[in-house]
Motif scaffolding. Sequence first.
Motif, PDB file in Angstrom:
ATOM      1  N   ARG A   1       0.834  -1.208   0.000  1.00 34.26           N
ATOM      2  CA  ARG A   1       0.000   0.000   0.000  1.00 34.26           C
ATOM      3  C   ARG A   1       0.866   1.255   0.000  1.00 34.26           C
ATOM      4  O   ARG A   1       0.596   2.207  -0.748  1.00 34.26           O
ATOM      5  CB  ARG A   1      -0.916  -0.010   1.229  1.00 34.26           C
ATOM      6  CG  ARG A   1      -2.007  -1.056   1.187  1.00 34.26           C
ATOM      7  CD  ARG A   1      -2.989  -0.915   2.344  1.00 34.26           C
ATOM      8  NE  ARG A   1      -3.964  -1.996   2.333  1.00 34.26           N
ATOM      9  CZ  ARG A   1      -3.938  -3.039   3.152  1.00 34.26           C
ATOM     10  NH1 ARG A   1      -2.997  -3.136   4.073  1.00 34.26           N
ATOM     11  NH2 ARG A   1      -4.860  -3.985   3.068  1.00 34.26           N
ATOM     12  N   ARG A   2       1.877   1.287   0.839  1.00 34.68           N
ATOM     13  CA  ARG A   2       2.715   2.488   0.903  1.00 34.68           C
ATOM     14  C   ARG A   2       3.468   2.689  -0.409  1.00 34.68           C
ATOM     15  O   ARG A   2       3.572   3.818  -0.905  1.00 34.68           O
ATOM     16  CB  ARG A   2       3.683   2.401   2.078  1.00 34.68           C
ATOM     17  CG  ARG A   2       4.496   3.672   2.228  1.00 34.68           C
ATOM     18  CD  ARG A   2       5.121   3.833   3.581  1.00 34.68           C
ATOM     19  NE  ARG A   2       5.707   5.162   3.695  1.00 34.68           N
ATOM     20  CZ  ARG A   2       5.068   6.234   4.088  1.00 34.68           C
ATOM     21  NH1 ARG A   2       3.792   6.146   4.429  1.00 34.68           N
ATOM     22  NH2 ARG A   2       5.667   7.407   4.153  1.00 34.68           N
ATOM     23  N   HIS A   3       4.009   1.607  -0.976  1.00 35.73           N
ATOM     24  CA  HIS A   3       4.722   1.721  -2.258  1.00 35.73           C
ATOM     25  C   HIS A   3       3.782   2.254  -3.337  1.00 35.73           C
ATOM     26  O   HIS A   3       4.170   3.120  -4.136  1.00 35.73           O
ATOM     27  CB  HIS A   3       5.279   0.354  -2.658  1.00 35.73           C
ATOM     28  CG  HIS A   3       5.930   0.348  -4.001  1.00 35.73           C
ATOM     29  ND1 HIS A   3       7.227   0.769  -4.206  1.00 35.73           N
ATOM     30  CD2 HIS A   3       5.460   0.003  -5.233  1.00 35.73           C
ATOM     31  CE1 HIS A   3       7.529   0.677  -5.494  1.00 35.73           C
ATOM     32  NE2 HIS A   3       6.474   0.210  -6.133  1.00 35.73           N
ATOM     33  N   THR A   4       2.545   1.760  -3.353  1.00 36.65           N
ATOM     34  CA  THR A   4       1.575   2.204  -4.361  1.00 36.65           C
ATOM     35  C   THR A   4       1.225   3.675  -4.155  1.00 36.65           C
ATOM     36  O   THR A   4       1.130   4.439  -5.129  1.00 36.65           O
ATOM     37  CB  THR A   4       0.312   1.340  -4.287  1.00 36.65           C
ATOM     38  OG1 THR A   4       0.665  -0.037  -4.469  1.00 36.65           O
ATOM     39  CG2 THR A   4      -0.695   1.753  -5.343  1.00 36.65           C
ATOM     40  N   ALA A   5       1.037   4.082  -2.905  1.00 30.92           N
ATOM     41  CA  ALA A   5       0.719   5.490  -2.626  1.00 30.92           C
ATOM     42  C   ALA A   5       1.869   6.395  -3.062  1.00 30.92           C
ATOM     43  O   ALA A   5       1.643   7.485  -3.619  1.00 30.92           O
ATOM     44  CB  ALA A   5       0.427   5.667  -1.139  1.00 30.92           C
ATOM     45  N   GLU A   6       3.110   5.974  -2.824  1.00 33.95           N
ATOM     46  CA  GLU A   6       4.261   6.768  -3.258  1.00 33.95           C
ATOM     47  C   GLU A   6       4.322   6.845  -4.778  1.00 33.95           C
ATOM     48  O   GLU A   6       4.656   7.896  -5.347  1.00 33.95           O
ATOM     49  CB  GLU A   6       5.547   6.165  -2.698  1.00 33.95           C
ATOM     50  CG  GLU A   6       5.686   6.343  -1.184  1.00 33.95           C
ATOM     51  CD  GLU A   6       6.836   5.553  -0.603  1.00 33.95           C
ATOM     52  OE1 GLU A   6       7.343   4.643  -1.311  1.00 33.95           O
ATOM     53  OE2 GLU A   6       7.227   5.829   0.546  1.00 33.95           O
ATOM     54  N   ALA A   7       3.993   5.739  -5.459  1.00 33.68           N
ATOM     55  CA  ALA A   7       3.967   5.745  -6.925  1.00 33.68           C
ATOM     56  C   ALA A   7       2.881   6.678  -7.452  1.00 33.68           C
ATOM     57  O   ALA A   7       3.065   7.366  -8.467  1.00 33.68           O
ATOM     58  CB  ALA A   7       3.761   4.326  -7.450  1.00 33.68           C
ATOM     59  N   MET A   8       1.749   6.736  -6.766  1.00 34.90           N
ATOM     60  CA  MET A   8       0.677   7.656  -7.166  1.00 34.90           C
ATOM     61  C   MET A   8       1.113   9.099  -6.996  1.00 34.90           C
ATOM     62  O   MET A   8       0.836   9.949  -7.852  1.00 34.90           O
ATOM     63  CB  MET A   8      -0.583   7.384  -6.344  1.00 34.90           C
ATOM     64  CG  MET A   8      -1.313   6.121  -6.719  1.00 34.90           C
ATOM     65  SD  MET A   8      -2.801   5.874  -5.705  1.00 34.90           S
ATOM     66  CE  MET A   8      -3.469   4.399  -6.469  1.00 34.90           C
ATOM     67  N   ARG A   9       1.799   9.388  -5.884  1.00 34.18           N
ATOM     68  CA  ARG A   9       2.287  10.748  -5.679  1.00 34.18           C
ATOM     69  C   ARG A   9       3.270  11.137  -6.773  1.00 34.18           C
ATOM     70  O   ARG A   9       3.204  12.261  -7.302  1.00 34.18           O
ATOM     71  CB  ARG A   9       2.945  10.869  -4.302  1.00 34.18           C
ATOM     72  CG  ARG A   9       3.584  12.219  -4.053  1.00 34.18           C
ATOM     73  CD  ARG A   9       4.215  12.293  -2.678  1.00 34.18           C
ATOM     74  NE  ARG A   9       3.201  12.514  -1.650  1.00 34.18           N
ATOM     75  CZ  ARG A   9       3.483  12.633  -0.353  1.00 34.18           C
ATOM     76  NH1 ARG A   9       4.746  12.513   0.070  1.00 34.18           N
ATOM     77  NH2 ARG A   9       2.522  12.854   0.522  1.00 34.18           N
ATOM     78  N   ALA A  10       4.164  10.236  -7.140  1.00 36.29           N
ATOM     79  CA  ALA A  10       5.130  10.521  -8.203  1.00 36.29           C
ATOM     80  C   ALA A  10       4.419  10.707  -9.539  1.00 36.29           C
ATOM     81  O   ALA A  10       4.790  11.575 -10.347  1.00 36.29           O
ATOM     82  CB  ALA A  10       6.153   9.389  -8.288  1.00 36.29           C
ATOM     83  N   HIS A  11       3.385   9.910  -9.791  1.00 38.06           N
ATOM     84  CA  HIS A  11       2.622  10.041 -11.034  1.00 38.06           C
ATOM     85  C   HIS A  11       1.970  11.416 -11.129  1.00 38.06           C
ATOM     86  O   HIS A  11       2.023  12.069 -12.182  1.00 38.06           O
ATOM     87  CB  HIS A  11       1.557   8.947 -11.088  1.00 38.06           C
ATOM     88  CG  HIS A  11       0.595   9.091 -12.230  1.00 38.06           C
ATOM     89  ND1 HIS A  11       0.881   8.662 -13.505  1.00 38.06           N
ATOM     90  CD2 HIS A  11      -0.666   9.627 -12.293  1.00 38.06           C
ATOM     91  CE1 HIS A  11      -0.138   8.925 -14.297  1.00 38.06           C
ATOM     92  NE2 HIS A  11      -1.088   9.512 -13.588  1.00 38.06           N
ATOM     93  N   ARG A  12       1.360  11.861 -10.029  1.00 33.67           N
ATOM     94  CA  ARG A  12       0.730  13.180 -10.037  1.00 33.67           C
ATOM     95  C   ARG A  12       1.761  14.284 -10.271  1.00 33.67           C
ATOM     96  O   ARG A  12       1.505  15.261 -10.969  1.00 33.67           O
ATOM     97  CB  ARG A  12       0.026  13.434  -8.706  1.00 33.67           C
ATOM     98  CG  ARG A  12      -1.271  12.689  -8.513  1.00 33.67           C
ATOM     99  CD  ARG A  12      -1.989  13.195  -7.280  1.00 33.67           C
ATOM    100  NE  ARG A  12      -2.347  14.588  -7.450  1.00 33.67           N
ATOM    101  CZ  ARG A  12      -2.324  15.494  -6.486  1.00 33.67           C
ATOM    102  NH1 ARG A  12      -1.918  15.170  -5.276  1.00 33.67           N
ATOM    103  NH2 ARG A  12      -2.684  16.741  -6.716  1.00 33.67           N
ATOM    104  N   ARG A  13       2.928  14.128  -9.680  1.00 32.84           N
ATOM    105  CA  ARG A  13       3.959  15.162  -9.794  1.00 32.84           C
ATOM    106  C   ARG A  13       4.540  15.223 -11.203  1.00 32.84           C
ATOM    107  O   ARG A  13       4.834  16.294 -11.713  1.00 32.84           O
ATOM    108  CB  ARG A  13       5.060  14.882  -8.765  1.00 32.84           C
ATOM    109  CG  ARG A  13       6.114  15.965  -8.680  1.00 32.84           C
ATOM    110  CD  ARG A  13       7.000  15.779  -7.468  1.00 32.84           C
ATOM    111  NE  ARG A  13       7.611  14.467  -7.405  1.00 32.84           N
ATOM    112  CZ  ARG A  13       7.383  13.568  -6.454  1.00 32.84           C
ATOM    113  NH1 ARG A  13       6.532  13.839  -5.475  1.00 32.84           N
ATOM    114  NH2 ARG A  13       7.984  12.391  -6.463  1.00 32.84           N
TER     115      ARG A  13
END
Length: 393
Positions: free
Chosen positions: A180-192
């Motif tokens: 979950r944390r890895h996926t959330a970090e990937a989502m943040r990077a995608h948005r950025r």
Amino acid sequence: MAELDQVKLLAARYRAASDRPYLASALYSLTVVPTSRVPTMAVDRHWRCYVSPAFVEATSVPELAGVWIHELAHVLRDHHGRADRLPAADQRDRLRVNVAQDCEINDDLLADGLALPEGRVEPRTFGLATGRLFEEYLPQLPPSAVCSDCGSGAHGTPADWEITGDGPGGVSTVEADAVRRHTAEAMRAHRRNRGSLPAGWQRWAEEILEPTVDWRRVLAGAVREAVAWATGAVDYTYHRPSRRTAALRGVVLPSLRRPLPVVAIVIDTSGSMGEDDLAAALAEVTGVLREVGVGGNRVTVLACDADVHTAARVTSAQQVNLAGGGGTDMRVGIRAALALPERPGIVIVLTDGFTPWPEAPPSSRLIAALIGTDPPPPPAWIETVRIPGTADA
């Protein structure tokens, strides 16, 4: 059982992971379990994905990709853990819980342009607003609301077709949290780097990376600790003589007492503070004080901007006069609180944080209750609780 078309199923997962790479690691954490006992696809709380061969054969790759992400969303969003915290009556109605969870997921998936099979449920199926959590949808659903069983990874109740927890495959609780944390970090990077996310995924990622803390619980804990610290200073009193007095003729011995501390609340009434936020925060704080046993005439409220306008003992938030509206200097209010005839053991400052602070800790416990979305932090030695404003709640 018909043979599962592995090529088609895995092609759909590859498409889902390629189109939404921030979900790739999570998608490939799901273990495939072919079974004819589920009508479509389902997932258990150990991240095993149960797949009907007949459903795979009848469904297009784009729609299968959408169903992959749908089932993944149940375990990523910890629907089973959240369902475990529902009232017992709701937990027993697992398919209705499943409908509410599908409403939470599918509005995001459809907004993201994913294809889903016909017969799906979404908020507008029941005339409900989009963008809510399943706990909000559940009480608004009709009693007859049902859907396909997505498994214990959704509603939390194991089905008889699920593999037991110690069976082959599966993801442990610790591993699931890491995914979950890895996926959330990937989502943040995608948005950025690339663009936007559906609102539900964005909210979920923010909560994983920066979990919301129940400020009431934090404040209550800080006040309880401060009350225990203040009441630890025992004193002697002759109002109630010691029981040992009877053994000593002609001598009166004092008894020990643990006085309940006075609490002072300094309210920032400067022009930058909204009256609605102040009133709401004050009501919450006085409620917390009552919860930990500080009430009656033990609370003094001081209204302060750059000067102290009112200072009065109160028994309810409605008795407070929020006078002020000028500049901001909470140091003045803190000094006035410490100079009260009965020195407070705890001083709570309600402010947006745009104020100078004392340079050194006072002898009383000082707690800053910061109101608003992004208040500047006070000095590190001040105990701090962040209270969302009414516009953020």
